[in-house]
Motif scaffolding. Structure first.
Motif, PDB file in Angstrom:
ATOM      1  N   LEU A 239      -8.086  11.967  -7.866  1.00  0.00           N
ATOM      2  CA  LEU A 239      -8.456  10.746  -7.551  1.00  0.00           C
ATOM      3  C   LEU A 239      -9.503   9.906  -9.215  1.00  0.00           C
ATOM      4  O   LEU A 239     -10.253  10.162  -8.786  1.00  0.00           O
ATOM      5  CB  LEU A 239      -9.134  10.321  -6.764  1.00  0.00           C
ATOM      6  N   PRO A 240      -8.400   9.181  -9.569  1.00  0.00           N
ATOM      7  CA  PRO A 240      -9.944   8.359 -10.569  1.00  0.00           C
ATOM      8  C   PRO A 240     -10.692   7.742 -10.202  1.00  0.00           C
ATOM      9  O   PRO A 240     -12.438   7.712 -10.864  1.00  0.00           O
ATOM     10  CB  PRO A 240      -8.740   7.103 -11.074  1.00  0.00           C
ATOM     11  N   LEU A 241     -10.652   6.965  -9.180  1.00  0.00           N
ATOM     12  CA  LEU A 241     -12.293   6.196  -8.815  1.00  0.00           C
ATOM     13  C   LEU A 241     -13.293   6.861  -8.029  1.00  0.00           C
ATOM     14  O   LEU A 241     -14.110   7.549  -8.452  1.00  0.00           O
ATOM     15  CB  LEU A 241     -11.963   5.621  -7.118  1.00  0.00           C
ATOM     16  N   LEU A 242     -12.494   8.951  -7.468  1.00  0.00           N
ATOM     17  CA  LEU A 242     -13.744   9.920  -6.842  1.00  0.00           C
ATOM     18  C   LEU A 242     -14.069  10.289  -8.138  1.00  0.00           C
ATOM     19  O   LEU A 242     -15.406  10.456  -8.428  1.00  0.00           O
ATOM     20  CB  LEU A 242     -12.460  10.401  -6.190  1.00  0.00           C
TER      21      LEU A 242
ATOM     22  N   GLN B 265     -14.728   9.342 -11.310  1.00  0.00           N
ATOM     23  CA  GLN B 265     -15.569   7.517 -10.993  1.00  0.00           C
ATOM     24  C   GLN B 265     -17.246   8.279 -10.643  1.00  0.00           C
ATOM     25  O   GLN B 265     -17.918   7.603 -11.768  1.00  0.00           O
ATOM     26  CB  GLN B 265     -15.399   6.611 -12.023  1.00  0.00           C
ATOM     27  N   LEU B 266     -16.951   8.273  -9.786  1.00  0.00           N
ATOM     28  CA  LEU B 266     -17.810   7.500  -9.153  1.00  0.00           C
ATOM     29  C   LEU B 266     -18.754   9.883  -9.409  1.00  0.00           C
ATOM     30  O   LEU B 266     -20.066   9.525  -9.025  1.00  0.00           O
ATOM     31  CB  LEU B 266     -17.775   7.998  -7.165  1.00  0.00           C
TER      32      LEU B 266
END
Lengths: 199, 199
Positions: free
Chosen positions: A3-6, A8-9
């Motif tokens: 997951l890109p967002l995960l 990133q987080l």
């Protein structure tokens, strides 16, 4: 795949001190699995704090206002000025002692190799303040490290030059400390600086 | 005396796992002193992640989309289904192995005392999936803890009931581990499960 967002987080959490890849991962999963509300709140408070918290113009400590509550307080004795390296030190002193004077936060220590000289620590402003004559004692509470000691030495000279009495926190055995486990430097200093026991 | 906003920030950091008062304080000061940009970014990504990351309807892993990229991938073999306790386990398996099957994330383990039964782990949905007949092997990769083993036992029964072959990750000495320092349980198991060396 991931997951890109995960990701990133996880990457974003690494900005925190002492947080590597594994810990950042654990934090991200923890927030998403079990603490979404707390995470939401952290996000909001963090943004607000970064936006609103600046430095007190008098003591350089963190402050939401131009002059921090300690400097603005009428019940603080302005003749005693305690110089500390970081805002966390103020918190420690406030919790442990009944000191009623004011503070000056260096936000660092003298470290010529890193390009941190008297200007970066605001020592020009400190000298101007000492020259005004209101301060009578400069309590130097920098850390007991090599750089902290060098800074303390510099500050003591600054104080004397302005007819202010410099003082330094006592050094020696920590309370409750056992001789056997105290480091050599501390023990040697404590031995050399022993004081007579009055009757 | 103290900054309400700063105290709020310190309190907010405590939502993170393993972060107590002291660490939270250090994080807050670190961000304000040296990492305002990174802190700003953390705040934004955190809010976005909490808002957008939900669970994949097929594997229950975290996902920004209804079906996560792994489940949606055409190159994954759908006959092998690996059951894991948490999303972090998937990351570990992906990094360490060349597994090309799909996953099912329990988001926990059976723990009747905490009120976590088969329903909470979505085992009804898992059973429905096994009943469809597409899956031929259920790789049970729950942790080697008491609760993980109990969960594995339950899953194996579930698999057999639906004519799916259950398998469990090998247990024994870790690679590079020295006998002297391996815990008794592991050593005893490894000894009992020794295998013949073929010529």
């Amino acid at each position: 795949m991931s997951l890109p967002l995960l990701e990133q987080l996880i990457e974003a959490f690494r900005v925190l001190p002492g947080v590597g890849q594994k810990t950042a991962q654990r934090m991200a999963y923890h927030v998403l699995e079990r603490a979404r509300e707390g995470g939401q709140r952290l996000s909001e408070v963090l943004a607000e704090a970064i936006e609103k918290i600046g430095h007190c113009v008098q003591c350089r400590d963190f402050s939401e206002t131009e002059v921090c509550p300690v400097c603005a307080s009428a019940s603080r004795e302005r003749q005693m000025l305690c110089v500390i390296e970081s805002p966390a030190d103020r918190l420690a002193i406030e919790h442990a002692t009944s000191y009623r004077g004011v503070y000056y936060v260096l936000q660092g220590r003298l470290s010529p190799l890193d390009g941190i000289g008297p200007r970066e620590l605001g020592l020009d402003k400190l000298e101007a303040r000492l020259a005004q004559g209101e301060v009578t004692e400069l309590i130097i509470a920098t850390n007991s490290t090599v750089e902290g000691e060098a800074t303390a030495h510099y500050l003591a000279q600054l104080a004397r030059r302005n007819k202010v009495r410099p003082s330094r926190l006592a050094q020696g055995l920590p309370l409750g400390g056992e001789l056997e486990y105290v480091d050599r430097g501390t023990l040697s200093h404590a031995f050399g600086s022993r004081s007579e026991i009055s009757e």
